[in-house]
Design a protein around this motif. Structure first.
Motif, PDB file in Angstrom:
ATOM      1  N   PRO A 267      44.770  19.128  -8.461  1.00  0.00           N
ATOM      2  CA  PRO A 267      43.728  18.769  -7.195  1.00  0.00           C
ATOM      3  C   PRO A 267      42.628  17.402  -8.262  1.00  0.00           C
ATOM      4  O   PRO A 267      42.197  19.152  -9.747  1.00  0.00           O
ATOM      5  N   ASP A 268      42.338  17.259  -7.760  1.00  0.00           N
ATOM      6  CA  ASP A 268      40.902  16.603  -8.889  1.00  0.00           C
ATOM      7  C   ASP A 268      39.726  17.224  -8.535  1.00  0.00           C
ATOM      8  O   ASP A 268      38.935  17.242  -9.631  1.00  0.00           O
ATOM      9  N   GLU A 269      39.761  18.430  -7.273  1.00  0.00           N
ATOM     10  CA  GLU A 269      38.576  18.454  -7.503  1.00  0.00           C
ATOM     11  C   GLU A 269      38.150  19.889  -8.789  1.00  0.00           C
ATOM     12  O   GLU A 269      36.759  19.730  -8.932  1.00  0.00           O
ATOM     13  N   LEU A 270      39.446  20.370  -8.923  1.00  0.00           N
ATOM     14  CA  LEU A 270      39.346  20.803 -10.156  1.00  0.00           C
ATOM     15  C   LEU A 270      38.538  20.446 -11.398  1.00  0.00           C
ATOM     16  O   LEU A 270      37.782  21.686 -11.900  1.00  0.00           O
ATOM     17  N   ARG A 271      38.237  19.332 -11.513  1.00  0.00           N
ATOM     18  CA  ARG A 271      37.536  18.866 -12.741  1.00  0.00           C
ATOM     19  C   ARG A 271      35.504  19.407 -12.767  1.00  0.00           C
ATOM     20  O   ARG A 271      35.524  19.507 -13.559  1.00  0.00           O
ATOM     21  N   ARG A 272      35.893  19.811 -11.135  1.00  0.00           N
ATOM     22  CA  ARG A 272      34.534  20.235 -11.171  1.00  0.00           C
ATOM     23  C   ARG A 272      34.674  21.734 -11.457  1.00  0.00           C
ATOM     24  O   ARG A 272      33.032  22.059 -11.268  1.00  0.00           O
ATOM     25  N   ALA A 273      34.855  22.187 -11.370  1.00  0.00           N
ATOM     26  CA  ALA A 273      35.155  23.214 -11.324  1.00  0.00           C
ATOM     27  C   ALA A 273      34.609  24.085 -12.840  1.00  0.00           C
ATOM     28  O   ALA A 273      35.451  24.088 -13.639  1.00  0.00           O
ATOM     29  N   PRO A 274      35.074  25.633 -12.543  1.00  0.00           N
ATOM     30  CA  PRO A 274      34.602  26.588 -13.955  1.00  0.00           C
ATOM     31  C   PRO A 274      36.060  26.694 -14.687  1.00  0.00           C
ATOM     32  O   PRO A 274      37.212  26.389 -14.292  1.00  0.00           O
ATOM     33  N   VAL A 275      35.961  26.248 -16.555  1.00  0.00           N
ATOM     34  CA  VAL A 275      37.114  26.106 -16.698  1.00  0.00           C
ATOM     35  C   VAL A 275      38.193  26.925 -16.851  1.00  0.00           C
ATOM     36  O   VAL A 275      39.331  27.184 -16.130  1.00  0.00           O
ATOM     37  N   ALA A 276      37.726  28.238 -16.933  1.00  0.00           N
ATOM     38  CA  ALA A 276      38.548  29.451 -15.903  1.00  0.00           C
ATOM     39  C   ALA A 276      39.614  29.199 -14.201  1.00  0.00           C
ATOM     40  O   ALA A 276      40.960  29.500 -14.417  1.00  0.00           O
ATOM     41  N   GLU A 277      38.692  29.025 -13.528  1.00  0.00           N
ATOM     42  CA  GLU A 277      39.331  27.993 -12.579  1.00  0.00           C
ATOM     43  C   GLU A 277      40.696  27.450 -12.652  1.00  0.00           C
ATOM     44  O   GLU A 277      41.352  27.342 -12.145  1.00  0.00           O
ATOM     45  N   VAL A 278      40.290  26.806 -13.689  1.00  0.00           N
ATOM     46  CA  VAL A 278      41.204  25.453 -14.026  1.00  0.00           C
ATOM     47  C   VAL A 278      42.754  26.138 -14.779  1.00  0.00           C
ATOM     48  O   VAL A 278      44.157  25.627 -14.506  1.00  0.00           O
ATOM     49  N   TRP A 279      42.143  27.904 -15.517  1.00  0.00           N
ATOM     50  CA  TRP A 279      43.484  28.095 -16.289  1.00  0.00           C
ATOM     51  C   TRP A 279      43.897  28.785 -14.999  1.00  0.00           C
ATOM     52  O   TRP A 279      44.860  28.981 -15.094  1.00  0.00           O
ATOM     53  N   ALA A 280      42.675  29.273 -14.193  1.00  0.00           N
ATOM     54  CA  ALA A 280      43.960  30.178 -12.906  1.00  0.00           C
ATOM     55  C   ALA A 280      44.940  29.048 -12.674  1.00  0.00           C
ATOM     56  O   ALA A 280      45.858  29.767 -11.687  1.00  0.00           O
ATOM     57  N   TRP A 281      44.625  28.631 -11.834  1.00  0.00           N
ATOM     58  CA  TRP A 281      45.462  27.400 -10.860  1.00  0.00           C
ATOM     59  C   TRP A 281      46.667  26.768 -12.140  1.00  0.00           C
ATOM     60  O   TRP A 281      47.865  26.613 -11.585  1.00  0.00           O
ATOM     61  N   ALA A 282      46.343  26.391 -13.126  1.00  0.00           N
ATOM     62  CA  ALA A 282      47.606  26.345 -14.097  1.00  0.00           C
ATOM     63  C   ALA A 282      49.104  27.121 -14.556  1.00  0.00           C
ATOM     64  O   ALA A 282      49.466  26.963 -14.789  1.00  0.00           O
ATOM     65  N   ARG A 283      47.221  28.279 -15.145  1.00  0.00           N
ATOM     66  CA  ARG A 283      48.793  29.332 -14.792  1.00  0.00           C
ATOM     67  C   ARG A 283      49.392  29.934 -14.158  1.00  0.00           C
ATOM     68  O   ARG A 283      50.664  30.158 -14.134  1.00  0.00           O
ATOM     69  N   GLU A 284      49.214  29.597 -12.719  1.00  0.00           N
ATOM     70  CA  GLU A 284      49.895  30.326 -11.318  1.00  0.00           C
ATOM     71  C   GLU A 284      50.811  29.301 -11.256  1.00  0.00           C
ATOM     72  O   GLU A 284      51.978  29.830 -10.747  1.00  0.00           O
ATOM     73  N   ARG A 285      50.663  27.794 -11.104  1.00  0.00           N
ATOM     74  CA  ARG A 285      51.298  26.332 -10.488  1.00  0.00           C
ATOM     75  C   ARG A 285      51.932  26.049 -11.763  1.00  0.00           C
ATOM     76  O   ARG A 285      52.400  24.750 -11.191  1.00  0.00           O
ATOM     77  N   TRP A 286      52.071  26.120 -12.651  1.00  0.00           N
ATOM     78  CA  TRP A 286      52.557  25.659 -13.959  1.00  0.00           C
ATOM     79  C   TRP A 286      53.858  25.558 -14.226  1.00  0.00           C
ATOM     80  O   TRP A 286      55.168  26.473 -13.788  1.00  0.00           O
ATOM     81  N   ARG A 287      54.659  23.754 -13.591  1.00  0.00           N
ATOM     82  CA  ARG A 287      56.167  23.554 -13.401  1.00  0.00           C
ATOM     83  C   ARG A 287      56.674  22.671 -14.857  1.00  0.00           C
ATOM     84  O   ARG A 287      56.237  21.242 -15.159  1.00  0.00           O
ATOM     85  N   PHE A 288      57.279  23.183 -15.857  1.00  0.00           N
ATOM     86  CA  PHE A 288      58.037  23.166 -16.697  1.00  0.00           C
ATOM     87  C   PHE A 288      58.841  21.401 -16.225  1.00  0.00           C
ATOM     88  O   PHE A 288      58.929  20.635 -16.881  1.00  0.00           O
ATOM     89  N   ALA A 289      59.477  21.881 -15.039  1.00  0.00           N
ATOM     90  CA  ALA A 289      60.586  20.940 -14.562  1.00  0.00           C
ATOM     91  C   ALA A 289      60.182  19.734 -14.062  1.00  0.00           C
ATOM     92  O   ALA A 289      59.969  18.921 -14.105  1.00  0.00           O
ATOM     93  N   ALA A 290      58.357  19.848 -14.044  1.00  0.00           N
ATOM     94  CA  ALA A 290      57.320  18.611 -13.594  1.00  0.00           C
ATOM     95  C   ALA A 290      57.108  17.808 -14.624  1.00  0.00           C
ATOM     96  O   ALA A 290      56.201  16.192 -14.498  1.00  0.00           O
ATOM     97  N   ILE A 291      57.135  18.061 -16.026  1.00  0.00           N
ATOM     98  CA  ILE A 291      56.891  17.311 -17.327  1.00  0.00           C
ATOM     99  C   ILE A 291      57.628  15.792 -17.182  1.00  0.00           C
ATOM    100  O   ILE A 291      58.920  16.452 -17.418  1.00  0.00           O
ATOM    101  N   PRO A 292      57.210  14.786 -17.330  1.00  0.00           N
ATOM    102  CA  PRO A 292      57.586  14.059 -17.349  1.00  0.00           C
ATOM    103  C   PRO A 292      58.792  13.259 -18.609  1.00  0.00           C
ATOM    104  O   PRO A 292      58.108  13.858 -19.854  1.00  0.00           O
TER     105      PRO A 292
END
Ligand code: GLU
Length: 303
Positions: A267-292
């Motif tokens: 989500p765009d709101e994450l752009r203003r979040a602390p870096v650790a929060e971005v990584w927490a989101w990414a590590r939980e929600r990463w989907r290899f299958a979504a890569i173009p």
């Protein structure tokens, strides 16, 4: 989980980290973590004329500020010359590597066959021995002319006929420097890399690296070639196209942009979040299958 997964990010210190290299770092890092694997950093500081003083330290500082955590010490290729020399010697002894006297001009005068990634396919002039009175300038690896194919996790089946598409390729250049293809194959093996996740600008190099792995008796890793970021003119975002360096202050925003580039629904709101929060989101929600599953994506915005 796969205990044997080991990935890597291998920047060249030819300038500061930019968005294009961040995409490769993020993709390889999250794929490693999604497999509960290890992720290493290797500094490809072998091409000394292209190294920019301070760039390696700058890249590592940016990676750290962006919250990447690598396992174990950074491998510096400039410290590995003995290993490359040994690999070259093995190929020479096996009769697979041969000395080549050809200058660029002589090659250009003797063939018009383009190589798959620019330049000319080497026509094999010195393959059966140096012409009388000539000395070896470079060392080349003899290639086979059967089809060499691999299954890329993103790009599907990729095949080349090395002899036609590349020709016998350089292992050690006329200036005495070891070539990228050799050092990459030697170090991926040395580090026990199981999975290579990198930009699709290197897709055409992979058959050469697989050929080297076969010649040296190394295991073949799995490959995933990520789309590369390009500008509106279709040029890869790179130091040459003057991609801006990544600012430490905009770590969260750039990481979110890299995630979105890789098809992740950050989500765009994450752009203003602390870096650790971005990584927490990414590590939980990463989907290899979504890569173009394409080799290049045009960036529509620069910020
Ligand atoms: N050093 C290479 C580059 O920055 C990447 C090598 C690799 O990932 O194999 O383009």
């Amino acid at each position: 989980m796969n205990k044997c997964y080991r990935g890597r990010f291998a920047p060249s210190p030819t300038g500061p980290l930019h968005f294009g290299s961040l995409v490769a770092a993020v993709g390889s890092y999250l794929d490693a973590r999604a497999h509960a694997g290890e992720w290493l950093v290797r500094m490809e500081d072998i091409d000394t004329p292209r190294n920019v003083p301070g760039a390696a330290e700058g890249i590592l500082a940016t990676l750290e500020a962006y919250g990447f955590e690598w396992d174990g010490p950074v491998l510096w290729q400039s410290q590995r010359l003995a290993a490359y020399a040994e690999a070259l010697a093995r190929l020479q002894v096996a009769g697979l590597a041969y000395g080549c006297a050809c200058s660029r001009k002589e090659i250009a005068d003797s063939t018009t066959r383009p190589a798959i990634d620019g330049g000319l396919a080497y026509p094999g002039t010195c393959r059966s021995g140096l012409p009388a009175g000539r000395q070896a300038r470079a060392w080349r690896l003899r290639v086979g002319n059967e089809e060499l194919a691999f299954e890329d996790r993103l790009q599907g089946r990729v095949a080349q006929h090395l002899e036609q598409d590349v020709g016998d390729f350089v292992l050690c250049r006329a200036d005495g420097l070891f070539a990228y293809q050799l050092v990459a194959a030697v170090d991926d093996h040395f580090l026990g890399i199981s999975d290579i996740v990198r930009g699709a600008d290197l897709l055409a190099s992979t058959p050469r690296q697989i050929w080297l792995q076969r010649c040296l008796g190394f295991a073949e890793p799995r490959y995933a070639h990520l789309p590369v970021a390009s500008n509106a003119a279709g040029e890869k975002l790179s130091k040459q196209t003057l991609a801006p360096p990544l600012a430490v202050e905009s770590a969260a925003a750039e990481l979110v942009r890299a995630l979105q580039f890789l098809g992740q629904a950050a989500p765009d709101e994450l752009r203003r979040a602390p870096v650790a929060e971005v990584w927490a989101w990414a590590r939980e929600r990463w989907r290899f299958a979504a890569i173009p599953r394409v080799t290049s994506v045009v960036l529509t915005t620069s910020g």
